[in-house]
Each structure stands twice: as structure tokens, then as C-alpha cells.
Scaffold this motif. Structure first.
Motif, PDB file in Angstrom:
ATOM      1  N   ALA A 176       0.856  -1.296   0.002  1.00 23.37           N
ATOM      2  CA  ALA A 176      -0.029   0.019  -0.211  1.00 23.37           C
ATOM      3  C   ALA A 176       0.849   1.187  -0.001  1.00 23.37           C
ATOM      4  CB  ALA A 176      -0.925  -0.098   1.229  1.00 23.37           C
ATOM      5  N   ALA A 177       2.029   1.258   0.852  1.00 22.08           N
ATOM      6  CA  ALA A 177       2.877   2.210   0.707  1.00 22.08           C
ATOM      7  C   ALA A 177       3.412   2.534  -0.411  1.00 22.08           C
ATOM      8  CB  ALA A 177       3.993   2.155   1.890  1.00 22.08           C
ATOM      9  N   ILE A 178       3.992   1.673  -1.245  1.00 17.95           N
ATOM     10  CA  ILE A 178       4.457   1.605  -2.526  1.00 17.95           C
ATOM     11  C   ILE A 178       3.452   2.267  -3.686  1.00 17.95           C
ATOM     12  CG2 ILE A 178       5.758   0.301  -4.375  1.00 17.95           C
ATOM     13  CD1 ILE A 178       7.163  -1.446  -2.435  1.00 17.95           C
TER      14      ILE A 178
ATOM     15  N   ASP B 112      13.934  10.434  -0.878  1.00 18.99           N
ATOM     16  CA  ASP B 112      13.559   9.201  -0.127  1.00 18.99           C
ATOM     17  C   ASP B 112      12.196   8.611  -0.884  1.00 18.99           C
ATOM     18  OD1 ASP B 112      15.618   9.944   1.560  1.00 18.99           O
ATOM     19  OD2 ASP B 112      14.460  10.460   3.265  1.00 18.99           O
ATOM     20  N   ASN B 113      11.461   9.170  -1.554  1.00 15.56           N
ATOM     21  CA  ASN B 113      10.198   8.514  -2.055  1.00 15.56           C
ATOM     22  C   ASN B 113      10.898   7.725  -3.298  1.00 15.56           C
ATOM     23  OD1 ASN B 113       7.639   9.144  -0.754  1.00 15.56           O
ATOM     24  ND2 ASN B 113       7.895  11.172  -1.380  1.00 15.56           N
ATOM     25  N   LEU B 114      11.909   8.083  -3.889  1.00 12.35           N
ATOM     26  CA  LEU B 114      12.531   7.261  -4.988  1.00 12.35           C
ATOM     27  C   LEU B 114      12.887   5.986  -4.274  1.00 12.35           C
ATOM     28  CD1 LEU B 114      13.771   9.773  -7.544  1.00 12.35           C
ATOM     29  CD2 LEU B 114      12.060   7.961  -8.047  1.00 12.35           C
ATOM     30  N   ARG B 115      13.506   6.348  -3.191  1.00 10.05           N
ATOM     31  CA  ARG B 115      14.406   5.118  -2.659  1.00 10.05           C
ATOM     32  C   ARG B 115      13.431   3.817  -2.391  1.00 10.05           C
ATOM     33  NH1 ARG B 115      17.755   7.236   2.468  1.00 10.05           N
ATOM     34  NH2 ARG B 115      18.434   5.324   2.681  1.00 10.05           N
ATOM     35  N   ALA B 116      12.103   4.435  -2.092  1.00  4.31           N
ATOM     36  CA  ALA B 116      11.267   3.467  -1.596  1.00  4.31           C
ATOM     37  C   ALA B 116      10.799   2.337  -3.038  1.00  4.31           C
ATOM     38  CB  ALA B 116       9.764   3.981  -0.999  1.00  4.31           C
ATOM     39  N   VAL B 117      11.071   2.849  -4.048  1.00  8.15           N
ATOM     40  CA  VAL B 117      10.535   2.082  -5.148  1.00  8.15           C
ATOM     41  C   VAL B 117      11.881   1.689  -6.174  1.00  8.15           C
ATOM     42  CG1 VAL B 117       8.209   3.170  -5.416  1.00  8.15           C
ATOM     43  CG2 VAL B 117      10.192   4.075  -6.798  1.00  8.15           C
ATOM     44  N   THR B 118      12.928   2.104  -6.019  1.00 13.35           N
ATOM     45  CA  THR B 118      14.135   1.764  -6.568  1.00 13.35           C
ATOM     46  C   THR B 118      15.370   1.703  -5.713  1.00 13.35           C
ATOM     47  OG1 THR B 118      15.319   2.120  -8.738  1.00 13.35           O
ATOM     48  CG2 THR B 118      14.584   4.159  -7.632  1.00 13.35           C
ATOM     49  N   SER B 119      16.296   1.456  -6.283  1.00 11.45           N
ATOM     50  CA  SER B 119      17.730   1.417  -5.485  1.00 11.45           C
ATOM     51  C   SER B 119      18.287   2.960  -4.975  1.00 11.45           C
ATOM     52  CB  SER B 119      18.752   0.648  -6.271  1.00 11.45           C
ATOM     53  OG  SER B 119      19.154   1.376  -7.183  1.00 11.45           O
ATOM     54  N   ALA B 120      18.943   2.778  -3.844  1.00 11.59           N
ATOM     55  CA  ALA B 120      19.322   4.070  -3.554  1.00 11.59           C
ATOM     56  C   ALA B 120      20.288   4.732  -4.449  1.00 11.59           C
ATOM     57  CB  ALA B 120      20.220   3.856  -2.162  1.00 11.59           C
TER      58      ALA B 120
ATOM     59  N   TYR C 216       7.087  -1.940 -14.014  1.00 13.85           N
ATOM     60  CA  TYR C 216       7.875  -3.213 -14.313  1.00 13.85           C
ATOM     61  C   TYR C 216       9.055  -3.467 -13.307  1.00 13.85           C
ATOM     62  CZ  TYR C 216      11.290  -5.976 -17.110  1.00 13.85           C
ATOM     63  OH  TYR C 216      12.165  -6.944 -17.321  1.00 13.85           O
ATOM     64  N   GLU C 217       9.629  -2.300 -12.668  1.00 17.37           N
ATOM     65  CA  GLU C 217      10.596  -2.545 -11.387  1.00 17.37           C
ATOM     66  C   GLU C 217       9.760  -3.097 -10.287  1.00 17.37           C
ATOM     67  OE1 GLU C 217      13.390   0.059 -10.405  1.00 17.37           O
ATOM     68  OE2 GLU C 217      14.242   0.189 -12.321  1.00 17.37           O
ATOM     69  N   ARG C 218       8.569  -2.826 -10.261  1.00 19.70           N
ATOM     70  CA  ARG C 218       7.764  -3.386  -9.140  1.00 19.70           C
ATOM     71  C   ARG C 218       7.692  -4.930  -9.292  1.00 19.70           C
ATOM     72  NH1 ARG C 218       2.225  -2.170  -9.638  1.00 19.70           N
ATOM     73  NH2 ARG C 218       2.938  -0.034 -10.019  1.00 19.70           N
ATOM     74  N   GLU C 219       7.335  -5.427 -10.610  1.00 21.70           N
ATOM     75  CA  GLU C 219       7.317  -6.630 -10.837  1.00 21.70           C
ATOM     76  C   GLU C 219       8.601  -7.655 -10.589  1.00 21.70           C
ATOM     77  OE1 GLU C 219       4.562  -9.351 -13.537  1.00 21.70           O
ATOM     78  OE2 GLU C 219       3.924  -7.356 -12.725  1.00 21.70           O
ATOM     79  N   VAL C 220       9.640  -6.922 -11.293  1.00 24.46           N
ATOM     80  CA  VAL C 220      10.971  -7.718 -11.302  1.00 24.46           C
ATOM     81  C   VAL C 220      12.060  -7.522 -10.292  1.00 24.46           C
ATOM     82  CG1 VAL C 220      10.838  -8.128 -13.877  1.00 24.46           C
ATOM     83  CG2 VAL C 220      12.231  -6.056 -12.712  1.00 24.46           C
ATOM     84  N   GLY C 221      11.594  -6.209  -9.426  1.00 22.33           N
ATOM     85  CA  GLY C 221      12.294  -5.738  -8.425  1.00 22.33           C
ATOM     86  C   GLY C 221      13.299  -4.819  -8.928  1.00 22.33           C
ATOM     87  N   PRO C 222      13.693  -3.735  -8.206  1.00 15.82           N
ATOM     88  CA  PRO C 222      14.889  -3.017  -8.699  1.00 15.82           C
ATOM     89  C   PRO C 222      16.251  -3.631  -8.472  1.00 15.82           C
ATOM     90  CG  PRO C 222      14.219  -2.179  -6.273  1.00 15.82           C
ATOM     91  CD  PRO C 222      13.154  -3.493  -6.838  1.00 15.82           C
ATOM     92  N   ASP C 223      17.102  -3.274  -9.021  1.00 15.73           N
ATOM     93  CA  ASP C 223      18.531  -3.804  -8.860  1.00 15.73           C
ATOM     94  C   ASP C 223      19.016  -3.612  -7.612  1.00 15.73           C
ATOM     95  OD1 ASP C 223      20.346  -0.928 -10.302  1.00 15.73           O
ATOM     96  OD2 ASP C 223      18.154  -1.133  -9.496  1.00 15.73           O
ATOM     97  N   ALA C 224      19.037  -4.958  -7.210  1.00 17.88           N
ATOM     98  CA  ALA C 224      19.378  -4.893  -5.673  1.00 17.88           C
ATOM     99  C   ALA C 224      20.800  -4.205  -5.276  1.00 17.88           C
ATOM    100  CB  ALA C 224      19.510  -6.652  -5.140  1.00 17.88           C
ATOM    101  N   GLU C 225      20.777  -3.632  -4.262  1.00 19.00           N
ATOM    102  CA  GLU C 225      21.874  -2.912  -3.943  1.00 19.00           C
ATOM    103  C   GLU C 225      21.829  -2.551  -2.274  1.00 19.00           C
ATOM    104  OE1 GLU C 225      23.819   1.332  -4.870  1.00 19.00           O
ATOM    105  OE2 GLU C 225      22.051   1.328  -4.014  1.00 19.00           O
ATOM    106  N   PRO C 226      22.808  -2.972  -1.599  1.00 26.82           N
ATOM    107  CA  PRO C 226      22.670  -2.641   0.175  1.00 26.82           C
ATOM    108  C   PRO C 226      22.457  -1.152   0.333  1.00 26.82           C
ATOM    109  CG  PRO C 226      24.815  -3.385  -0.466  1.00 26.82           C
ATOM    110  CD  PRO C 226      24.130  -3.381  -1.858  1.00 26.82           C
ATOM    111  N   GLU C 227      21.838  -1.192   1.306  1.00 31.93           N
ATOM    112  CA  GLU C 227      21.556   0.500   1.441  1.00 31.93           C
ATOM    113  C   GLU C 227      22.623   0.686   2.675  1.00 31.93           C
ATOM    114  OE1 GLU C 227      18.678   2.707   1.812  1.00 31.93           O
ATOM    115  OE2 GLU C 227      18.005   1.560  -0.126  1.00 31.93           O
TER     116      GLU C 227
END
Lengths: 315, 190
Positions: free
Chosen positions: A93-95, A246-254, B176-187
Motif C-alpha cells: 500500500a505504501a509503494i 526518499d520517495n524514490l528510494r522506496a521504489v528503486t535502489s538508493a 516493471y520494476e515493481r514486478e521484477v524488483g529494482p536492482d538489488a543494492e545494499p543500503e
């Protein structure tokens, strides 16, 4: 045999046997009704009425209602709602909320910031035709104050409207410290590159000085401190490093979020088109500082220091 | 291997539980639609990039002659008013104007090449390429409007169509990214 509705047997042995039987095989508790959904007053997400705060933005639930069956474990009520099919999981829901509301709102704010810059450029273009000297400078300064006030109001309105972005995973104290130091070093490198870039420009391309399109003041005064150091450090960081990043970080990589927000940061500086490439690098270094240190005040402070040093060198 | 065919062959993890082929096929249909929008975004970015690079490349090459023609016209106007011109200062000013024009044209060419690169990598990094392409395109239009506000209305329908295409591509990239997931990267740091 005891039938339902029968009086308890008078015989003490039979009564104790019945109690033992109840303890061994307790009757199933009536199923508790799942809590109703309420909408968060700040971010609009639906969540269980018995949760004291919004699971996404942390706002206090103004329609809080205690429910005996679920109060002990807020996750239980969220799970009950998900199981009942009434809502997505809190994370999904958040995403969904970020994609449907927060990111489009950030994009609109970015457009408004660009529009105010275009307005500023157009007015200055017109002023250059009719004014000159001190009159032109005073008018340009007044216009800059107006535009910065509009930008500040827009960003704070967006902050209220969009709400807090999801909190990223907490970083440990030691990691924050080393990350913060690395981020400060990155900003220092970006500042050095900025100086080198402008020095080379002045050496080979603009021997008479890089053109100042916006007629910005270049003297150490309270006006310059407020318009060049304080306002950009607070407002730009609140928008680019807090709302957008911060909003983009929730849907993609940092990393992706940092570079997208820094490119937007660079493109927002229409008044300094020659400086956009290095501003992207400065934005990226501030973004890494934000992510590595986990604090927003750190990029704000470094942004202020960066602009202050530029102003100091120009004066 | 062609990135597009590679992407189309990739089966994204299904959102449905094993055995629910209906939902799975719906998910695949959704991904196909997204790939189609990403394909549009790819060609929008490449075409804009090529046009920007070629157009500004021509101006880059012609910068000297264009600046000289403009200066000659101004010089004739000034001389017609009986004023004299310092030729050394004129040559310096003219050289500076040519260099400034070349910096601006070179910058625009670099942005054009950047858009082509974003278009080529749109399948590998859908969200980054589409959002960056949109931000850069709008930024360039705002930059043009900043220096000459009349450019806002020039070709406005084409501009709106391009922005709508890129916005739809961003939405597709998000899905698309929601379905396949973003490129994994450690925070965090490191």
C-alpha cells in the motif's frame, strides 16, 4: 450425559468432572471482527482503526478506536485486514501510495520550480531592456526574493501534502559516522571539481568572467546569506534530498534514486546553465551524504557550507 | 544479444501463486504492455537525442560564421551612425561570443548524446533512463524558455506528445520494476 441448557449437576463429583472436561477442551472463542479501515489524514493510506499511528508516514491516527481483540499486537490487525482482502499489505500500500501520489506530486513541484525560474529569467530579460545600474540590481534582488518565497511556499506545501516519505532502514551509529564523513569528503571533492571547472571555463572560454544571468548579488551581506546560503540549503534539500530522494528510494535502489534526484537538482538551476554538470555532481554527493549518514541536516549543512564558500570566493 | 529480445524472453516472477495460470498470464500480458511502452520511450529518447545532436552539431560548426555575420551587421549599423569601432576590442568580443556559442552548442550536443545513451539502456535500467530522460527533456525546454520565453509555444503539440510518451514510459518502468524488483543494492555506507 449433560445436555446444553441443563442445570449443573448437584453431584460434586459430576460437576468437577464437567469443569475438568471444559479445561481440557475449551470451547472456541467467538471470532473477533476485523477492525474497520480508516484513512490517514496526512498520507491518505488506509489502515486499521486500532493502530495508533499510520504505518507509512507515522501520523497519529485521529480516528483511533481501541479494540480488545487486536490491541495487543498492531501487526495482528494489519494482518487481519490483509487476510480479509480489504487492503493491500502495508508495504504494498505504501509503494502504491508513493507511485500514485507522492512521485507525481514531486514531479509537479519540480515543474513549478522550473516555471518560477523561467518566470524569473523572462522578467530579468525584460528588465535589462528598460533598467540599468542600481535600479536594475535592486529590481533583480526583489525578484529573487519573490521567486525564493514562492519556491519555499511550494516546497513546504508539498511537504504537507505529500507527507513524510517512508523511513529508510536505520543505520547504526558507527556506520552513520563513517558514512557521514565519507559523504562530507564527497561534497568536498564535488566543491573542488566545481572550482576547477569554473577556473578552466574562465581561463579558456570566458576570460571576462562567466556570465551571471540572474544578476545575483556577490557581496557578503545579510541578503546574500539568506538568498544564497540559507534558503537553498533548507528548501532544496527538503525537496531534492527528502521528498524526491526518499520517495524514490522506496521504489528503486538508493543509487538510482540519488542520481535521478541529482540530475533534477542540476536541471533546476536554470539561472546557472554553465554550471549544471558540476551541480549534478554536487547534488549526487549531497545525496550520498543523505543516504550514508541517514540525516537530513548533514546535506543541509554541507549545502550551506558549499554555497557559503562559493560566495566567499566570489566576494 | 539484443537487450529488447533478452528482456522479452525474461519471465518476470509471477505475482500469483503456483498453478494459478490465469493470473500468471495476466501478469505476462501486463509486462508485455510495459515492454511496449518502454520501446516507445526508447525510440522517443533516441530520436530526440539524434535531432539535438545533429541540429546543435550544425550550429557548432557554423558558430563562427553565424557570430561573424551578426557582428558585421551590428558594425555596419554603428558605422552608419558615424561612430568608430575599436577593432582589437571587437576581435576579442567576437572570439568570446564564438567560444560561448560553442560551449552552449557543445553542451546541447552532450545532452543529445546522453539522451541517445539513455534510450539504448532503457531496458537495462528502465526507471533511471525514463525518469532521467523526462527530467532532461523538460529541463532543456525550460532552459530554452528561460533565455527566450517565446520558445515555449513553438511546437507545443509535439512537446506535449513527447512528455506524455515519456510520462507513460515512467509509469511502465515503475510497474516493471515493481514486478521484477529494482536492482538489488545494499543500503547504507559502502
Amino acid at each position: 450425559m449433560t445436555l446444553p441448557g441443563d442445570l449443573p449437576p448437584d453431584d460434586p463429583d459430576t460437576a468437577s468432572a464437567a469443569r475438568r472436561s471444559e479445561l481440557d477442551h475449551p470451547a472456541p472463542r467467538p471470532a473477533a471482527a476485523a477492525p474497520a479501515l480508516v484513512a490517514c489524514w496526512r498520507c491518505g493510506l488506509s489502515f486499521a482503526e486500532n493502530m495508533r499511528t499510520c504505518p507509512v508516514c507515522g501520523a497519529t491516527n485521529r480516528q483511533f478506536r481501541a479494540l480488545e481483540s487486536f490491541d495487543s499486537d498492531p501487526a495482528l490487525s494489519a494482518a487481519a485486514i490483509v487476510a480479509s482482502g480489504k487492503a493491500r499489505s502495508p508495504k504494498a500500500a505504501a509503494i502504491h501510495d508513493i507511485e500514485a501520489r507522492a512521485l507525481p506530486a514531486c514531479f509537479k513541484v519540480f515543474l513549478i520550480l522550473l516555471a518560477t525560474s523561467v518566470f524569473q529569467g523572462a522578467v530579468i530579460y525584460g528588465m535589462k531592456e528598460s533598467l540599468e545600474g542600481d535600479e536594475l540590481e535592486h529590481s533583480a534582488n526583489a525578484l529573487m526574493v519573490l521567486v525564493e518565497l514562492i519556491d519555499t511556499a511550494v516546497v513546504f506545501a508539498a511537504l504537507y501534502w505529500i507527507g513524510r516519505p517512508p523511513r529508510p532502514a536505520r543505520v547504526s551509529g558507527a556506520a552513520r559516522l563513517t558514512g557521514g564523513l565519507a559523504g562530507v569528503a564527497a561534497v568536498g571533492v564535488a566543491f573542488g571539481l566545481n572550482l576547477l571547472y569554473h577556473h578552466l571555463l574562465q581561463l579558456y572560454i570566458f576570460p571576462n568572467g562567466v556570465p551571471d544571468v540572474l544578476l545575483e548579488g556577490e557581496e557578503w551581506s545579510l541578503f546574500c546569506v539568506l538568498t544564497t546560503i540559507v534558503q537553498p540549503a533548507i528548501v532544496e534539500e527538503l525537496f531534492f534530498r527528502y521528498l524526491v530522494l526518499d520517495n524514490l528510494r522506496a521504489v528503486t535502489s538508493a543509487r538510482t534514486a540519488i542520481w535521478i534526484s541529482s540530475i533534477a537538482f542540476g536541471m533546476a538551476h536554470l539561472g546557472n546553465p554553465i554550471g549544471i554538470p558540476v551541480l549534478v555532481l554536487v547534488g549526487a554527493s549531497l545525496g550520498y551524504l543523505r543516504v550514508w549518514s541517514g540525516a537530513l541536516w548533514a546535506p543541509m549543512l554541507m549545502h550551506a557550507v558549499h554555497n557559503g564558500l562559493i560566495l566567499l570566493l566570489e566576494t | 544479444m539484443d537487450a529488447e529480445s533478452n528482456l522479452e524472453r525474461t519471465n518476470p516472477p509471477s505475482l500469483s501463486s503456483p498453478g494459478s495460470s490465469g493470473l500468471s498470464s495476466l501478469s505476462n500480458l501486463g509486462q508485455q504492455a510495459r515492454v511496449k511502452q518502454l520501446k516507445s520511450a526508447k525510440w522517443i529518447l533516441i530520436i530526440i537525442g539524434v535531432l539535438m545532436t545533429v541540429g546543435h552539431g550544425i550550429f557548432f560548426v557554423m558558430a563562427e560564421s553565424m557570430v561573424k555575420a551578426k557582428f558585421d551587421k551590428e558594425v555596419k549599423n554603428i558605422q552608419a551612425r558615424g561612430m568608430e569601432i575599436d577593432q582589437v576590442a571587437l576581435a576579442e568580443l567576437s572570439g568570446s561570443a564564438v567560444r560561448s556559442a560553442r560551449v552552449i552548442m557543445g553542451g546541447m550536443m552532450a545532452i543529445g548524446i546522453g539522451l541517445i545513451v539513455l534510450g539504448l539502456f532503457v531496458y537495462q535500467y528502465p526507471l533511471f533512463c525514463t525518469v532521467t530522460g523526462l527530467v532532461i527533456y523538460i529541463g532543456v525546454q525550460a532552459l530554452n524558455a528561460f533565455f527566450d520565453p517565446t520558445t515555449i509555444v513553438q511546437g507545443i503539440i509535439i512537446k506535449i506528445l513527447i512528455i506524455v510518451g515519456l510520462v507513460k514510459a515512467v509509469q511502465a518502468a515503475l510497474a516493471y520494476e515493481r514486478e521484477v524488483g529494482p536492482d538489488a543494492e545494499p543500503e547504507g555506507h559502502g
